[in-house]
Design an enzyme around this catalytic site. Structure first.
Site, PDB file in Angstrom:
ATOM      1  N   HIS A  64       0.868  -1.179   0.000  1.00 32.82           N
ATOM      2  CA  HIS A  64       0.000   0.000   0.000  1.00 32.82           C
ATOM      3  C   HIS A  64       0.906   1.231   0.000  1.00 32.82           C
ATOM      4  O   HIS A  64       2.008   1.191   0.545  1.00 32.82           O
ATOM      5  CB  HIS A  64      -0.837  -0.046   1.282  1.00 32.82           C
ATOM      6  CG  HIS A  64      -1.902   0.988   1.398  1.00 32.82           C
ATOM      7  ND1 HIS A  64      -1.643   2.287   1.774  1.00 32.82           N
ATOM      8  CD2 HIS A  64      -3.246   0.914   1.204  1.00 32.82           C
ATOM      9  CE1 HIS A  64      -2.782   2.960   1.810  1.00 32.82           C
ATOM     10  NE2 HIS A  64      -3.764   2.156   1.467  1.00 32.82           N
TER      11      HIS A  64
ATOM     12  N   ASP B 252       3.432  -4.111   8.036  1.00 32.25           N
ATOM     13  CA  ASP B 252       2.158  -3.402   7.927  1.00 32.25           C
ATOM     14  C   ASP B 252       1.056  -4.438   8.132  1.00 32.25           C
ATOM     15  O   ASP B 252       0.777  -5.247   7.248  1.00 32.25           O
ATOM     16  CB  ASP B 252       2.069  -2.739   6.540  1.00 32.25           C
ATOM     17  CG  ASP B 252       0.710  -2.115   6.275  1.00 32.25           C
ATOM     18  OD1 ASP B 252      -0.204  -2.276   7.103  1.00 32.25           O
ATOM     19  OD2 ASP B 252       0.564  -1.469   5.219  1.00 32.25           O
TER      20      ASP B 252
ATOM     21  N   GLN C  32      -4.160  -5.339   7.117  1.00 31.94           N
ATOM     22  CA  GLN C  32      -5.119  -6.307   6.563  1.00 31.94           C
ATOM     23  C   GLN C  32      -5.000  -7.672   7.232  1.00 31.94           C
ATOM     24  O   GLN C  32      -5.702  -8.605   6.836  1.00 31.94           O
ATOM     25  CB  GLN C  32      -4.897  -6.452   5.048  1.00 31.94           C
ATOM     26  CG  GLN C  32      -5.106  -5.176   4.272  1.00 31.94           C
ATOM     27  CD  GLN C  32      -6.568  -4.715   4.236  1.00 31.94           C
ATOM     28  OE1 GLN C  32      -7.491  -5.457   4.599  1.00 31.94           O
ATOM     29  NE2 GLN C  32      -6.791  -3.489   3.821  1.00 31.94           N
TER      30      GLN C  32
ATOM     31  N   LYS D 114     -10.402  -0.969  10.282  1.00 31.43           N
ATOM     32  CA  LYS D 114     -10.600  -2.194   9.492  1.00 31.43           C
ATOM     33  C   LYS D 114     -10.885  -3.373  10.413  1.00 31.43           C
ATOM     34  O   LYS D 114     -11.152  -4.473   9.956  1.00 31.43           O
ATOM     35  CB  LYS D 114      -9.362  -2.484   8.639  1.00 31.43           C
ATOM     36  CG  LYS D 114      -9.079  -1.401   7.595  1.00 31.43           C
ATOM     37  CD  LYS D 114      -7.842  -1.735   6.793  1.00 31.43           C
ATOM     38  CE  LYS D 114      -7.234  -0.535   6.117  1.00 31.43           C
ATOM     39  NZ  LYS D 114      -7.979  -0.039   4.974  1.00 31.43           N
TER      40      LYS D 114
ATOM     41  N   CYS E 190      -4.668   2.209  -3.761  1.00 33.04           N
ATOM     42  CA  CYS E 190      -3.450   2.808  -3.176  1.00 33.04           C
ATOM     43  C   CYS E 190      -2.262   1.872  -3.349  1.00 33.04           C
ATOM     44  O   CYS E 190      -1.455   1.681  -2.424  1.00 33.04           O
ATOM     45  CB  CYS E 190      -3.641   3.158  -1.698  1.00 33.04           C
ATOM     46  SG  CYS E 190      -4.952   4.325  -1.422  1.00 33.04           S
TER      47      CYS E 190
HETATM   48  N1  PMP Z   1      -1.689  -0.501   4.624  1.00 30.29           N
HETATM   49  C1  PMP Z   1      -2.617  -1.317   4.104  1.00 30.29           C
HETATM   50  C2  PMP Z   1      -2.200  -2.703   3.660  1.00 30.29           C
HETATM   51  C3  PMP Z   1      -3.931  -0.898   3.977  1.00 30.29           C
HETATM   52  O1  PMP Z   1      -4.844  -1.695   3.446  1.00 30.29           O
HETATM   53  C4  PMP Z   1      -4.278   0.414   4.405  1.00 30.29           C
HETATM   54  C5  PMP Z   1      -5.692   0.933   4.272  1.00 30.29           C
HETATM   55  N2  PMP Z   1      -6.257   0.729   3.012  1.00 30.29           N
HETATM   56  C6  PMP Z   1      -3.281   1.218   4.964  1.00 30.29           C
HETATM   57  C7  PMP Z   1      -2.007   0.727   5.062  1.00 30.29           C
HETATM   58  C8  PMP Z   1      -3.580   2.598   5.458  1.00 30.29           C
HETATM   59  O2  PMP Z   1      -4.404   2.548   6.569  1.00 30.29           O
HETATM   60  P1  PMP Z   1      -5.039   3.883   7.173  1.00 30.29           P
HETATM   61  O3  PMP Z   1      -5.674   4.601   6.012  1.00 30.29           O
HETATM   62  O4  PMP Z   1      -6.058   3.396   8.129  1.00 30.29           O
HETATM   63  O5  PMP Z   1      -3.956   4.648   7.800  1.00 30.29           O
END
Ligand code: PMP
Length: 413
Positions: free
Chosen positions: A130, A207, A210, A233, A371
């Protein structure tokens, strides 16, 4: 269908009744919410914890000695305990409460990485990340003269671990990898990666955005150095999240934000800071949100990850089988180990058009680059459709989704 029926102890109708939003309709159709990787829905207990906080306990944390101040502080610090237990941290003081993964990773980038990086150094990440696990590294690399390298993946969407390991050269000062890909659902072998990093003395950031909604996480067993995740999430309110880090790292890191709550004493001759984790928590946090985090973790506990995993993996297998039967549908991401995320393309139709038409059928899926531009570039596509499941989804919803997909497909052909 080959997928075996999930454990009957999982009372799906009772569980769904805990999520008020699931009962609503969209465009006159029953909602089929398959955008859980984007954000999850919240059980009533979480909504009520937030409501209860504002109705009965609202005050600021750590500042007031009055009863309400104590109650608010107890709610906020209670979330730290809950989160520490949730990821099996050795100490509650290893948990920095943040607004989410993005803030957690930026904290590591600016407070841990930037002071250590110099010209010629490198940060290693992967093609499937991401942007939150790419861009902060690029920003601190640009300031320090370091570079960001990406380890490749294969067509199935699995990290090529041998290549990742080969890229762990002496210039690499930090490695960063998703536990689970938000686009492909791929579960990365974090323990193995952490072992290779440790052998070379390279710290590893994971990270976990997920992963935490789907599987029990034990940061000690994983053997990483940093674990970043987001609350929204995992059933919790938006604007909540955490960074777990080994104590020695937190102690060595200077504060990132300055302000109230994070100091010991301030004077114009010099300011001293609170101990970690408080030195990273300047300003008034999302107290009500963290009251919700504790309720969310209690909710996961009440179901248990064993039952959640059995249900979700069963649903993933079912949904994958059903989608494979849709003519012209190509699944992107066929790793051996996946969480319930399915990205796909339909021949002859734009992802965004499909998502818009599916919405008219009550089906919420995400379309776009998720993203993850470098991943889209790898597959040579601008966007995918993504159906991401949670434990409150059902086979009936998957059936409704596939029926809707076949219908909108005809409209676009
Ligand atoms: N890393 C991953 C793998 C994600 O899926 C996301 C959210 N789509 C993020 C980071 C960013 O998370 P947040 O927008 O809650 O900071």
């Amino acid at each position: 269908m080959n997928a075996p029926a999930a454990a009957t102890v999982f009372d799906i109708q009772r569980i769904r009744a805990d999520f008020p939003l699931l009962a609503r309709t969209v465009h006159g159709k029953p909602l089929v919410y398959l955008d859980n990787a984007n954000t999850s829905q919240k059980p009533a207990s979480v909504i009520e914890a937030v409501d209860e906080h504002y109705r009965r306990h609202n005050a600021n944390v750590a500042r007031a000695v009055h009863q309400l101040g104590e109650e608010a502080t107890a709610a906020y610090e209670g979330a730290r305990d809950s989160l520490a237990g949730f990821v099996n941290a050795a100490s509650r003081n290893e948990l920095v409460l943040t607004s989410g993964t993005t803030q957690s990773i930026n904290l590591v980038a600016y407070s841990y990485a930037l002071p250590r990086l110099k010209e010629g150094d490198a940060i290693l990440t992967t093609t499937m990340e991401h942007h939150a696990n790419i861009v902060p590294w690029q920003l601190v690399a640009a300031r320090s003269g370091a570079t960001v390298k990406a380890a490749p993946i294969d067509e199935r969407g699995e990290l090529i671990v041998e290549r990742f390991v080969e890229l762990l050269t002496p210039e690499v000062k930090l490695a960063c990898v998703a536990h689970v890909s938000n686009v492909l659902g791929t579960v990365n072998p974090v323990r193995e990666i952490a072992r290779e990093c440790r052998r070379r003395g390279i710290p590893l950031l994971v990270d976990g955005s997920q992963a935490v909604p789907h599987r029990p996480v034990d940061v000690q067993a994983l053997g990483c150095d940093f674990y970043a995740f987001t609350g929204h999430k995992m059933l919790s309110p938006t604007g909540t999240g955490a960074l777990w880090a080994k104590r020695e790292h937190l102690e060595s890191m200077p504060p990132f934000f300055g302000g109230g709550e994070m100091i010991r004493e301030v004077s114009f001759d010099g300011t001293t800071f609170a101990e970690a984790p408080h030195k990273f928590e300047a300003g008034t946090p999302n107290i009500a949100g963290f009251a919700g985090v504790t309720a969310a973790i209690d909710y996961y506990r009440s179901l248990g990850f064993e039952a959640i995993r059995a249900w979700e993996q069963n649903l993933l297998a079912y949904a994958t089988e059903r989608l494979r039967d849709v003519p012209g549908l190509r699944i992107i991401g066929e790793a051996a180990h996946k969480e319930p995320v399915i990205s796909f393309l339909l021949e002859g139709a734009q992802a965004t058009d499909l998502a818009t038409l599916l919405d008219l059928e009550g089906v919420a899926v995400r379309s776009g680059h998720h993203c993850a531009h470098p991943l889209m570039q790898f597959y040579g596509v601008p966007a995918t459709l993504r159906a991401s499941l949670a434990f409150y989804n059902t086979r009936e919803e998957i059936d409704a989704f596939v029926v809707a997909l076949l219908k909108v497909r005809k409209l676009l052909m």
